[in-house]
Scaffold this active site. Structure first.
Site, short mmCIF file in Angstrom:
data_model
loop_
_atom_site.label_atom_id
_atom_site.label_comp_id
_atom_site.label_asym_id
_atom_site.label_seq_id
_atom_site.Cartn_x
_atom_site.Cartn_y
_atom_site.Cartn_z
N LEU A 53 0.86 -1.05 0.29
CA LEU A 53 0.14 0.12 -0.10
C LEU A 53 0.94 1.04 -0.55
O LEU A 53 1.75 1.34 0.66
CB LEU A 53 -1.01 -0.20 1.28
CG LEU A 53 -2.37 -1.16 1.40
CD1 LEU A 53 -2.73 -0.86 3.06
CD2 LEU A 53 -3.22 -0.72 0.27
N GLU B 270 -9.78 0.40 8.27
CA GLU B 270 -9.99 -0.78 8.57
C GLU B 270 -8.10 -0.24 9.85
O GLU B 270 -7.90 0.46 9.51
CB GLU B 270 -9.19 -1.72 8.63
CG GLU B 270 -10.99 -2.88 7.60
CD GLU B 270 -10.45 -3.84 6.14
OE1 GLU B 270 -9.18 -3.27 6.62
OE2 GLU B 270 -11.21 -3.75 5.82
N LYS C 75 -4.21 -0.96 10.31
CA LYS C 75 -2.89 -1.36 10.18
C LYS C 75 -2.09 -2.64 10.91
O LYS C 75 -2.26 -2.33 11.51
CB LYS C 75 -2.08 -0.21 9.50
CG LYS C 75 -1.71 -1.32 8.09
CD LYS C 75 -1.02 -0.53 7.52
CE LYS C 75 0.72 -0.73 6.41
NZ LYS C 75 1.54 -1.44 6.50
N ASP D 42 -0.12 -4.92 12.20
CA ASP D 42 1.52 -4.73 11.97
C ASP D 42 1.89 -6.85 12.73
O ASP D 42 1.76 -6.98 13.62
CB ASP D 42 2.26 -4.45 13.40
CG ASP D 42 3.31 -3.55 12.94
OD1 ASP D 42 3.74 -4.15 12.02
OD2 ASP D 42 4.10 -3.55 13.95
N TYR E 93 -8.67 -9.35 6.37
CA TYR E 93 -9.28 -8.60 5.91
C TYR E 93 -9.56 -8.58 4.63
O TYR E 93 -9.90 -7.15 3.98
CB TYR E 93 -7.83 -7.16 5.88
CG TYR E 93 -6.68 -7.80 5.83
CD1 TYR E 93 -6.49 -7.66 4.15
CD2 TYR E 93 -5.73 -7.66 6.73
CE1 TYR E 93 -4.84 -7.68 4.21
CE2 TYR E 93 -4.61 -7.67 6.23
CZ TYR E 93 -4.64 -8.10 4.64
OH TYR E 93 -2.81 -8.13 5.01
N LYS F 97 -0.05 6.20 8.17
CA LYS F 97 0.95 5.60 10.03
C LYS F 97 0.81 6.46 10.61
O LYS F 97 1.29 8.35 10.62
CB LYS F 97 2.03 5.58 8.99
CG LYS F 97 2.02 4.51 7.70
CD LYS F 97 2.31 3.11 8.02
CE LYS F 97 3.02 1.86 7.76
NZ LYS F 97 4.70 2.28 7.61
N CYS G 256 26.17 -7.13 43.36
CA CYS G 256 23.96 -7.76 43.25
C CYS G 256 23.76 -6.69 44.14
O CYS G 256 23.66 -6.32 45.33
CB CYS G 256 24.24 -8.95 43.36
SG CYS G 256 22.27 -9.37 43.84
N CYS H 237 21.96 -8.93 47.15
CA CYS H 237 22.32 -9.53 47.84
C CYS H 237 23.98 -9.29 47.68
O CYS H 237 25.22 -9.76 48.40
CB CYS H 237 22.30 -10.88 47.49
SG CYS H 237 23.71 -11.38 46.18
N CYS I 63 24.65 -12.28 38.93
CA CYS I 63 24.43 -12.21 40.36
C CYS I 63 24.91 -14.17 40.72
O CYS I 63 24.54 -14.62 40.03
CB CYS I 63 23.57 -11.70 40.89
SG CYS I 63 23.80 -12.86 42.81
N CYS J 121 21.24 -16.03 46.95
CA CYS J 121 20.60 -14.79 46.98
C CYS J 121 18.87 -14.37 46.93
O CYS J 121 18.23 -15.66 45.98
CB CYS J 121 20.78 -13.68 44.90
SG CYS J 121 20.24 -12.77 44.54
#
Ligand code: IVH
Length: 710
Positions: free
Chosen positions: A81, A111, A113, A115, A247, A334, A428, A431, A446, A452
């Site tokens: 399109l 409609e 569009k 994806d 569609y 769009k 971490c 911990c 970690c 942890c």
């Protein structure tokens, strides 16, 4: 009732339930009954493959494998399109239409569009006979078996859907094929076009699962959908729950006067037509539709990136015609990506089950597409570097197809001396253990797997999930409380819990989540009598979970449920897997070096072995049904094989296993090196043609069985 009639009845009945469930959201039977009927049909089809119907719902679970997809030519080219991005462009388009139609009056249909991936489905006498990708618009890939796994794609269309009815009183006659195609308006041959997609919720589910077992995440729903459609194993496709919105309708000769009529009929025939379309009488109404959906589209179950505007009358579409690439009767509008700018206030580092530390951006709340955004994903340390983002920077956040918005850039014009570099933690956050970064991986880890707290917590969550030990009644803070009170340290401790220990435990949690909508909310977790009873029953019942689920529950990195199932089928017991070397593991279908290495390392660990032994002592299933044959002989030694299509006696794994068990070798394509092409039902024409060209002998399933001499 003879087997043929029973197969026909079950096919009709299951297709009807599927339709009611996926198209009308009506659940007429419970899952258990449905599964029982499906199992009965699968068994009957195995016994009497000659009675299997083209629209059998058993294809929904996949099972066919194509080493390559056949190329198909589209009967009508699949065009693209033209795009517009502004109202002015749209008004120009409308003027061109007006001129092209010489002052006739006209209407549009708008409609969304969608994806995803463009698909073309061909129906012959009401039965889906081919599904293909767009490819270059002229020819695409034949992915029929993959498309058949989509629950909302009718395998056979019906003129009118029956009224919901009592499942006990189902009459065979109501489902008889003769009730189909009674109206002349369904042409013997037609094509529908639509967009195949991975629903956002499914995308999230898959990514959660991948995160759980330490697999890299899928980038976005569109790529994930496109990758899934190209999978060669249709059962892998079936597991991903793709969907498809139809569609357009194409036939020769034309059946409908307008696009609107075709959408209404498609819906009636059982196709999944998104209800979001609208007829608009002029370009002003089109603009209204565009404005209305700019934000509302984020409530849809899939990503959308614009609107498609089509001329309603087919004769007017023909009059306007096409340019070389796209129709003059339609255009895509769009949307600009919805973006907002806000301040990056901080970063929270989350620790996952596998120890991966991932950053989440904490933002000053900002309104984006109708919701307040306080958090955005930053993926990993590389992403922070790539964006060059600093704390207190003004950043752009965008909402794409994904549910969590992402930071797409930094507004450098607004950077002040308040901005400070982000220092990625070296220890971490939960911990304090120093983080490590593995070769080639984007995340820091970690390594304190057992000590942890978040790792321990998520390890429990992994263990209790439905596909693992299915003790989900322990979710939502209960595990946290049990750990905190010292009642459990590892998931094996769950099997020692008693009612006395649990009754009366209570704690109020305050969600400390700085970014979430419900931050600061209080949650009371308490173990009342009924709760305790449910939990203990679920723990007891979990001892009957099949071996594959137990293997998955162990939480070995990269061992997801599918891998666990394949390992269980191949080895049949925990002991066999524990003793397996890397080489042996590599022989399991779809198990590569990364998985094999991870399994061996996991079982080499003393503490893990103790954990396994405690689970064994608790009575968990450590043995399953071995579905792969032992070495049988060498009658096929030195011979090479390839197969195409589906077989009555084997799944693809079984066929591959039999070849290997008898000393034969499987090749990946037809070449001069190939000794035999085993040809099954629905064989790929390209392989057969190539084998003919190269004079490669083709054998049937029975001839193959005869070669095995068993
Ligand atoms: S109609 C002549 N309708 O957009 C083309 N396409 O650029 C007719 N798409 O590849 C296409 N949603 O995959 C149409 N409601 C919709 C659509 C849609 C998404 C995709 C389609 C096509 C691309 C066209």
């Amino acid at each position: 009732m003879n087997p043929q009639e029973r197969i026909a009845e079950l096919t009709e009945r299951l297709n009807y339930y599927n339709h009611q469930y996926y198209q009308n959201s009506v659940s007429e039977v419970d899952d258990y009954t449905f599964d029982q009927l499906l199992t009965e049909l699968t068994e009957l089809e195995k016994q009497y493959p000659e009675f299997r119907l083209a629209d059998s719902p058993t294809v929904r679970v996949g099972g066919t494998i194509s080493k390559e997809f056949a190329t198909v030519y589209h009967r009508f080219p699949m065009l693209s399109l033209g795009n517009t991005y502004s109202e002015d462009d749209l008004i120009e388009f409308d003027k061109r239409v007006q001129k092209g139609l010489n002052g006739q009056s006209y209407e549009y249909v708008c409609e969304l569009k969608f994806d995803g991936v463009a698909l073309s489905l061909t129906y012959e006498n009401g039965v889906l006979v081919q599904g293909a990708t767009r490819g270059d618009g002229v020819r695409g890939d034949d992915i029929t078996n993959n498309i058949r796994t989509i629950r909302t794609v009718p395998l056979r269309i019906r003129e009118k859907q029956e009224e919901p009815r009592d499942e006990q009183n189902v009459q065979l006659s109501l489902f008889a094929p003769s009730s189909f195609l009674s109206s002349p308006s369904i042409p013997a041959l037609f094509e529908v076009r639509g967009e195949g997609f991975l629903p956002l919720a499914e995308f999230d589910r898959i990514n959660k699962e991948r995160e759980d077992i330490g697999e890299p995440l899928l980038a976005n729903p569109r790529n994930a959908a496109s990758g899934t459609f190209k999978q060669q194993d249709s059962s892998a496709v079936a597991r991903r729950r793709l969907d498809c919105y139809i569609y357009s309708f194409l036939s020769d000769p034309e059946v409908f006067q307008t696009h609107e009529e075709s959408l209404v009929a498609l819906k009636q025939w059982g196709f999944n037509v998104s209800p979001t379309w609208r007829k608009c009488t002029d370009i002003r109404e089109v603009m209204q539709y565009i404005n209305e959906w700019e934000e509302k589209r984020f409530t849809l179950p899939l990503g959308t990136d614009g609107i498609v505007i089509k001329i309603n009358r087919y004769d007017q579409q023909r009059e306007l015609g096409y340019t070389a690439k796209s129709p003059r009767w339609a255009i895509a509008f769009k949307y600009k990506a919805l973006a907002a700018s806000t301040v990056l206030k901080g970063i929270r580092y989350q620790v996952g089950r596998t120890g991966a530390v991932t950053p989440v951006a904490l933002l000053s709340p900002v309104l984006l597409a109708g919701t307040t955004v306080k958090r955005a994903s930053l993926h990993n340390a590389n992403e922070i570097e790539r964006l060059g983002v600093m704390l207190n920077d003004t950043v752009f956040v965008e909402k794409g197809g994904e549910i969590i918005p992402k930071i797409t850039g930094v507004d450098l014009n607004r950077r002040t001396d308040q901005s400070v570099p982000i220092v990625y933690p070296t220890t971490c956050p939960a911990c304090g253990t120093p983080l490590i970064r593995k070769e080639g991986e984007a995340n820091f880890y970690c390594p304190n797997e057992r000590g942890c707290p978040p790792q321990r917590q998520t390890r429990f969550e992994h263990f209790i999930q439905r596909r693992a030990m299915n003790i989900e009644s322990l979710g939502e803070g209960k595990i946290e409380l049990l750990i905190e009170r010292g009642l459990v340290e590892t998931p094996a401790d769950l099997y020692d819990l008693t009612a006395d220990q649990l009754l009366g435990l209570q704690k109020t949690f305050v969600d400390r989540d700085g970014g979430s909508e419900d931050s600061g909310k209080q949650r009371v977790v308490s173990f009342r009598e009924k709760t305790v009873e449910n939990i203990l029953t679920a723990i007891e019942r979990s001892k009957a979970q099949p071996f594959a689920n137990v293997l998955f529950a162990l939480g070995i990195r990269y061992v997801g449920i599918t891998t666990a199932e394949k390992l269980a089928d191949y080895f049949g017991s925990m002991d066999a897997i524990m003793q397996a070397s890397q080489e042996t593991l590599l022989a399991v279908p779809d198990t590569g070096p990364r998985i094999a290495e991870s399994i061996v390392a996991w079982f080499a660990d003393e503490e893990n072995r103790t954990f396994v032994e405690r689970l064994r002592a608790a009575g968990l299933q450590f043995v399953g049904e071995k579905k792969v044959v032992e070495p049988e002989g060498d009658t096929l030694a030195g011979k090479t094989f390839l197969y195409t299509g589906t077989f009555a006696n084997f799944s693809r794994e079984e066929l591959e296993a039999r070849i290997a068990a008898n000393g034969g070798k499987l090749l990946s394509g037809v070449s001069k090196k190939l000794n035999y092409l085993i040809v099954g039902e629905n064989a790929g024409p390209s392989k057969v043609e190539k084998a003919q060209k190269l004079n490669v002998p083709m054998i049937s399933e029975d001839e193959f069985l005869a070669m095995l001499d068993v």
